[in-house]
Design a protein around this motif. Structure first.
Motif, PDB file in Angstrom:
ATOM      1  N   VAL A  64       0.828  -1.204   0.000  1.00  0.00           N
ATOM      2  CA  VAL A  64       0.000   0.000   0.000  1.00  0.00           C
ATOM      3  C   VAL A  64       0.863   1.255   0.000  1.00  0.00           C
ATOM      4  O   VAL A  64       0.593   2.209  -0.735  1.00  0.00           O
ATOM      5  N   VAL A  65       1.911   1.273   0.805  1.00  0.00           N
ATOM      6  CA  VAL A  65       2.797   2.434   0.864  1.00  0.00           C
ATOM      7  C   VAL A  65       3.463   2.673  -0.490  1.00  0.00           C
ATOM      8  O   VAL A  65       3.521   3.802  -0.982  1.00  0.00           O
ATOM      9  N   VAL A  66       3.937   1.611  -1.132  1.00  0.00           N
ATOM     10  CA  VAL A  66       4.586   1.749  -2.440  1.00  0.00           C
ATOM     11  C   VAL A  66       3.584   2.221  -3.482  1.00  0.00           C
ATOM     12  O   VAL A  66       3.890   3.072  -4.321  1.00  0.00           O
ATOM     13  N   LEU A  67       2.366   1.715  -3.430  1.00  0.00           N
ATOM     14  CA  LEU A  67       1.350   2.141  -4.390  1.00  0.00           C
ATOM     15  C   LEU A  67       0.957   3.605  -4.187  1.00  0.00           C
ATOM     16  O   LEU A  67       0.736   4.337  -5.152  1.00  0.00           O
ATOM     17  N   LEU A  68       0.883   4.036  -2.940  1.00  0.00           N
ATOM     18  CA  LEU A  68       0.491   5.424  -2.674  1.00  0.00           C
ATOM     19  C   LEU A  68       1.598   6.413  -3.024  1.00  0.00           C
ATOM     20  O   LEU A  68       1.336   7.466  -3.621  1.00  0.00           O
ATOM     21  N   PHE A  69       2.797   6.108  -2.639  1.00  0.00           N
ATOM     22  CA  PHE A  69       3.880   7.068  -2.794  1.00  0.00           C
ATOM     23  C   PHE A  69       4.768   6.792  -3.995  1.00  0.00           C
ATOM     24  O   PHE A  69       5.454   7.692  -4.471  1.00  0.00           O
ATOM     25  N   GLY A  70       4.823   5.583  -4.478  1.00  0.00           N
ATOM     26  CA  GLY A  70       5.694   5.257  -5.598  1.00  0.00           C
ATOM     27  C   GLY A  70       7.134   5.092  -5.154  1.00  0.00           C
ATOM     28  O   GLY A  70       7.567   5.630  -4.135  1.00  0.00           O
ATOM     29  N   ARG A  71       7.880   4.306  -5.937  1.00  0.00           N
ATOM     30  CA  ARG A  71       9.277   4.043  -5.567  1.00  0.00           C
ATOM     31  C   ARG A  71      10.114   5.309  -5.638  1.00  0.00           C
ATOM     32  O   ARG A  71      11.021   5.511  -4.846  1.00  0.00           O
ATOM     33  N   GLY A  72       9.843   6.174  -6.620  1.00  0.00           N
ATOM     34  CA  GLY A  72      10.650   7.379  -6.797  1.00  0.00           C
ATOM     35  C   GLY A  72      10.560   8.325  -5.608  1.00  0.00           C
ATOM     36  O   GLY A  72      11.568   8.858  -5.145  1.00  0.00           O
TER      37      GLY A  72
ATOM     38  N   ILE B  70       9.689   7.598  -2.531  1.00  0.00           N
ATOM     39  CA  ILE B  70      10.277   6.995  -1.332  1.00  0.00           C
ATOM     40  C   ILE B  70      11.796   7.117  -1.363  1.00  0.00           C
ATOM     41  O   ILE B  70      12.423   7.479  -0.371  1.00  0.00           O
ATOM     42  N   SER B  71      12.409   6.855  -2.531  1.00  0.00           N
ATOM     43  CA  SER B  71      13.866   6.970  -2.611  1.00  0.00           C
ATOM     44  C   SER B  71      14.308   8.422  -2.471  1.00  0.00           C
ATOM     45  O   SER B  71      15.341   8.702  -1.863  1.00  0.00           O
ATOM     46  N   ASP B  72      13.529   9.376  -3.025  1.00  0.00           N
ATOM     47  CA  ASP B  72      13.848  10.797  -2.845  1.00  0.00           C
ATOM     48  C   ASP B  72      13.761  11.190  -1.377  1.00  0.00           C
ATOM     49  O   ASP B  72      14.609  11.919  -0.865  1.00  0.00           O
ATOM     50  N   LEU B  73      12.735  10.688  -0.711  1.00  0.00           N
ATOM     51  CA  LEU B  73      12.555  10.982   0.708  1.00  0.00           C
ATOM     52  C   LEU B  73      13.714  10.438   1.532  1.00  0.00           C
ATOM     53  O   LEU B  73      14.253  11.134   2.401  1.00  0.00           O
ATOM     54  N   MET B  74      14.137   9.215   1.245  1.00  0.00           N
ATOM     55  CA  MET B  74      15.246   8.626   1.982  1.00  0.00           C
ATOM     56  C   MET B  74      16.547   9.375   1.699  1.00  0.00           C
ATOM     57  O   MET B  74      17.378   9.550   2.590  1.00  0.00           O
ATOM     58  N   GLY B  75      16.722   9.846   0.463  1.00  0.00           N
ATOM     59  CA  GLY B  75      17.902  10.647   0.137  1.00  0.00           C
ATOM     60  C   GLY B  75      17.911  11.956   0.906  1.00  0.00           C
ATOM     61  O   GLY B  75      18.953  12.400   1.402  1.00  0.00           O
ATOM     62  N   ASP B  76      16.736  12.592   1.021  1.00  0.00           N
ATOM     63  CA  ASP B  76      16.638  13.830   1.783  1.00  0.00           C
ATOM     64  C   ASP B  76      16.908  13.594   3.264  1.00  0.00           C
ATOM     65  O   ASP B  76      17.548  14.418   3.926  1.00  0.00           O
ATOM     66  N   VAL B  77      16.439  12.484   3.789  1.00  0.00           N
ATOM     67  CA  VAL B  77      16.699  12.143   5.201  1.00  0.00           C
ATOM     68  C   VAL B  77      18.199  11.952   5.411  1.00  0.00           C
ATOM     69  O   VAL B  77      18.765  12.441   6.399  1.00  0.00           O
ATOM     70  N   ALA B  78      18.857  11.268   4.468  1.00  0.00           N
ATOM     71  CA  ALA B  78      20.301  11.042   4.588  1.00  0.00           C
ATOM     72  C   ALA B  78      21.063  12.368   4.544  1.00  0.00           C
ATOM     73  O   ALA B  78      22.010  12.575   5.314  1.00  0.00           O
ATOM     74  N   LYS B  79      20.659  13.280   3.669  1.00  0.00           N
ATOM     75  CA  LYS B  79      21.305  14.595   3.599  1.00  0.00           C
ATOM     76  C   LYS B  79      21.122  15.359   4.904  1.00  0.00           C
ATOM     77  O   LYS B  79      22.033  16.032   5.379  1.00  0.00           O
ATOM     78  N   GLY B  80      19.931  15.264   5.474  1.00  0.00           N
ATOM     79  CA  GLY B  80      19.668  15.932   6.746  1.00  0.00           C
ATOM     80  C   GLY B  80      20.527  15.391   7.867  1.00  0.00           C
ATOM     81  O   GLY B  80      21.050  16.146   8.688  1.00  0.00           O
ATOM     82  N   ILE B  81      20.687  14.083   7.902  1.00  0.00           N
ATOM     83  CA  ILE B  81      21.520  13.461   8.934  1.00  0.00           C
ATOM     84  C   ILE B  81      22.971  13.890   8.768  1.00  0.00           C
ATOM     85  O   ILE B  81      23.653  14.216   9.743  1.00  0.00           O
ATOM     86  N   LYS B  82      23.452  13.915   7.512  1.00  0.00           N
ATOM     87  CA  LYS B  82      24.837  14.341   7.265  1.00  0.00           C
ATOM     88  C   LYS B  82      25.037  15.794   7.678  1.00  0.00           C
ATOM     89  O   LYS B  82      26.056  16.144   8.281  1.00  0.00           O
ATOM     90  N   SER B  83      24.061  16.664   7.367  1.00  0.00           N
ATOM     91  CA  SER B  83      24.163  18.068   7.762  1.00  0.00           C
ATOM     92  C   SER B  83      24.180  18.218   9.273  1.00  0.00           C
ATOM     93  O   SER B  83      24.926  19.022   9.821  1.00  0.00           O
ATOM     94  N   PHE B  84      23.340  17.430   9.941  1.00  0.00           N
ATOM     95  CA  PHE B  84      23.289  17.482  11.393  1.00  0.00           C
ATOM     96  C   PHE B  84      24.618  17.057  12.002  1.00  0.00           C
ATOM     97  O   PHE B  84      25.146  17.717  12.902  1.00  0.00           O
ATOM     98  N   LYS B  85      25.189  15.957  11.491  1.00  0.00           N
ATOM     99  CA  LYS B  85      26.473  15.482  12.009  1.00  0.00           C
ATOM    100  C   LYS B  85      27.573  16.497  11.754  1.00  0.00           C
ATOM    101  O   LYS B  85      28.437  16.715  12.609  1.00  0.00           O
ATOM    102  N   LYS B  86      27.555  17.120  10.566  1.00  0.00           N
ATOM    103  CA  LYS B  86      28.558  18.135  10.242  1.00  0.00           C
ATOM    104  C   LYS B  86      28.426  19.330  11.187  1.00  0.00           C
ATOM    105  O   LYS B  86      29.418  19.854  11.688  1.00  0.00           O
ATOM    106  N   GLY B  87      27.188  19.734  11.469  1.00  0.00           N
ATOM    107  CA  GLY B  87      26.961  20.838  12.392  1.00  0.00           C
ATOM    108  C   GLY B  87      27.416  20.519  13.798  1.00  0.00           C
ATOM    109  O   GLY B  87      27.981  21.367  14.496  1.00  0.00           O
TER     110      GLY B  87
END
Length: 74
Positions: free
Chosen positions: A15-23, A25-42
């Motif tokens: 259901v989650v994949v059908l609602l949001f699509g693979r693209g 979800i992967s964009d969201l996970m990439g944004d989360v990873a960037k946020g974590i890296k920025s937080f660690k750098k800060g």
């Protein structure tokens, strides 16, 4: 009424994949990873000892995030 079985989890993931699509979800996970890296750098920047003679660091400008409408125009 115990823990959810494999079939429950498979249905939820489907259901989650059908609602949001693979693209998205992967964009969201990439944004989360960037946020974590920025937080660690800060946090690493805050750990450096501050001296009375050191000058303040300038704030880095981040490019604005494009909305879906702006992406469609490009």
């Amino acid at each position: 009424m115990g823990a959810m079985s494999f079939w429950h989890w498979a249905l939820v993931i489907l259901v989650v994949v059908l609602l949001f699509g693979r693209g998205k979800i992967s964009d969201l996970m990439g944004d989360v990873a960037k946020g974590i890296k920025s937080f660690k750098k800060g946090m690493a920047d805050d750990d450096e000892p501050a001296t009375a003679t050191s000058e303040p660091k300038p704030i880095e400008q981040q490019p604005a995030v494009k909305t879906e409408a702006e992406k469609a125009k490009s």
